[in-house]
Design an enzyme around this catalytic site. Sequence first.
Site, short mmCIF file in Angstrom:
data_model
loop_
_atom_site.label_atom_id
_atom_site.label_comp_id
_atom_site.label_asym_id
_atom_site.label_seq_id
_atom_site.Cartn_x
_atom_site.Cartn_y
_atom_site.Cartn_z
N THR A 144 15.19 -4.50 -2.42
CA THR A 144 15.05 -3.24 -3.13
C THR A 144 16.39 -2.57 -3.37
O THR A 144 17.23 -2.48 -2.48
CB THR A 144 14.14 -2.29 -2.34
OG1 THR A 144 12.85 -2.91 -2.18
CG2 THR A 144 13.99 -0.96 -3.03
N LYS A 169 14.11 -5.76 -6.74
CA LYS A 169 13.18 -4.70 -7.12
C LYS A 169 13.96 -3.41 -7.29
O LYS A 169 14.67 -2.98 -6.37
CB LYS A 169 12.08 -4.51 -6.08
CG LYS A 169 11.04 -3.48 -6.52
CD LYS A 169 9.80 -3.51 -5.66
CE LYS A 169 9.88 -2.52 -4.53
NZ LYS A 169 8.57 -2.32 -3.88
N LYS A 171 14.09 0.61 -8.06
CA LYS A 171 13.32 1.85 -8.06
C LYS A 171 13.63 2.65 -9.32
O LYS A 171 14.75 2.66 -9.81
CB LYS A 171 13.66 2.67 -6.81
CG LYS A 171 13.18 2.05 -5.51
CD LYS A 171 11.67 2.03 -5.41
CE LYS A 171 11.19 1.55 -4.05
NZ LYS A 171 9.72 1.58 -3.92
N ASP A 199 9.80 -0.34 -9.98
CA ASP A 199 8.87 0.45 -9.18
C ASP A 199 9.17 1.94 -9.32
O ASP A 199 10.03 2.47 -8.63
CB ASP A 199 8.96 0.04 -7.71
CG ASP A 199 7.89 0.72 -6.86
OD1 ASP A 199 7.03 1.41 -7.44
OD2 ASP A 199 7.92 0.56 -5.63
N GLU A 225 5.39 -1.93 -10.69
CA GLU A 225 4.46 -1.42 -9.68
C GLU A 225 4.13 0.03 -9.98
O GLU A 225 5.01 0.83 -10.31
CB GLU A 225 5.10 -1.49 -8.29
CG GLU A 225 5.20 -2.85 -7.67
CD GLU A 225 5.74 -2.73 -6.25
OE1 GLU A 225 5.10 -2.05 -5.42
OE2 GLU A 225 6.81 -3.28 -5.99
N ASP A 250 -0.11 -0.20 -6.45
CA ASP A 250 0.39 -0.05 -5.09
C ASP A 250 -0.31 1.12 -4.41
O ASP A 250 -1.27 0.94 -3.66
CB ASP A 250 1.91 0.14 -5.09
CG ASP A 250 2.50 0.22 -3.69
OD1 ASP A 250 1.73 0.18 -2.70
OD2 ASP A 250 3.73 0.34 -3.56
N LYS A 272 0.07 -3.79 1.61
CA LYS A 272 0.90 -3.57 2.79
C LYS A 272 -0.03 -3.54 3.99
O LYS A 272 -1.06 -2.86 3.97
CB LYS A 272 1.68 -2.26 2.69
CG LYS A 272 2.66 -2.19 1.53
CD LYS A 272 3.38 -0.85 1.54
CE LYS A 272 4.45 -0.76 0.46
NZ LYS A 272 3.87 -0.55 -0.88
N ASP A 322 7.68 -8.61 -1.36
CA ASP A 322 8.66 -7.55 -1.15
C ASP A 322 8.70 -7.27 0.34
O ASP A 322 8.22 -6.24 0.81
CB ASP A 322 8.28 -6.31 -1.95
CG ASP A 322 9.29 -5.20 -1.80
OD1 ASP A 322 10.47 -5.49 -1.51
OD2 ASP A 322 8.92 -4.02 -1.97
N ASP A 324 11.31 -6.93 2.63
CA ASP A 324 12.73 -6.73 2.97
C ASP A 324 12.95 -5.52 3.88
O ASP A 324 14.08 -5.08 4.05
CB ASP A 324 13.55 -6.55 1.68
CG ASP A 324 13.19 -5.26 0.94
OD1 ASP A 324 12.10 -4.71 1.19
OD2 ASP A 324 14.00 -4.81 0.10
#
Length: 377
Positions: A144, A169, A171, A199, A225, A250, A272, A322, A324
């Site tokens: 990210t 990824k 943001k 995202d 996302e 998400d 998640k 994802d 990380d």
Amino acid sequence: MRLDVRTVRLRLATPLRISRSVTTERDAVQLALSHGGLTGHGEVVSSVFLGLPTDRILSELGTLRPALERYPDPEQALAELRSGAAPFTPPRTGSPVSTPTWLPAGVLAAVEAALLDLVGKRAGEPVHRLLGRAEPVAAATARTIGIEPPARAAVQAARLADAGFTVLKIKAGAADPGLDLARVQAVREAAPGARLLLDPNGAWTPAEALRLLPAFAATGVEAVEQPIAPGDPDALAAVAERSPIPVIADEDAVDHEDACRLAGRVHGVNLKLAKCGGVHQVLRIAEALRGSGTELMLGCLAASSLGIAPAVHLADRARWLDLDGHLLLAHDPWWGIGGADGTVRTPDRAGLGVLPAPEQPGTVPEARPTARPAAGR
């Protein structure tokens, strides 16, 4: 069995800015379940967004402890957790339910992780074998990049690409969408071979999403996302229908019910373990989505390798990863799942396979051994 708990402060190496907040640190409540000379470990991290402050986590574990410690072995406890039997559902219901509702999902996931770790150690098998995968799992994870100035994002992207990351990824959701686009373009130029995910964490309206996404698609972004605010899955599905790139739910995909509501209407759901309730719930959701056209993404919160490990054992079941969260830390108090080269791997050790990291002077997180929490909610 015996349950012991301690709280550890996890600090990020650099602040992570997203559209709704900035994260610099959080607490990790780490569980140790002991039986017959072996110990299984699990972790749940505090989260304002998920309504899980540290004191609530400790209170919930205090409530659960007496019943959990009465189990004769972890195998029975794990079987009953998966079936939804008490103490993992409210005793007053009188019958099991498919999704436990009285324990917060993050706490349930951590208890399940500790049980899986302990059961695996007792069987001499890694968790992925307990879950039906004979071979170790190795898969590329996204890394990210937060809401940063484009030049800084480009430096991060180049460094990550050099380290071996093939998925980044980015943001989004800044006040000026032009800066979001400039950040993505800078990352694309700095890491031309990387797959890019976007995202915004629900920062846009449906109209804004449909106006902005074509420009991001032109940069080669592979998927987005949660482009719009959560709470209206029909609106998200409508955006997905018209989007030039795949849309992954998400914040609108918290649990089994949410995932079923979105099946076939969005391109993916980001699961998640701290949101949906653990490994068994991911497997249950995956089965429900089979053949619908909606694929899995496995995500995480900022957590240690212990907290990320259960999802790594599921990594080959997802199209996007994802995982990380442990790579964002200034010091990870556990190790064993890799990731620094862009690939997470299941260790060839029994259970979750993670081990306590050697202490490093000056970088050890603040560890606060916690007394056995009192029962009560």
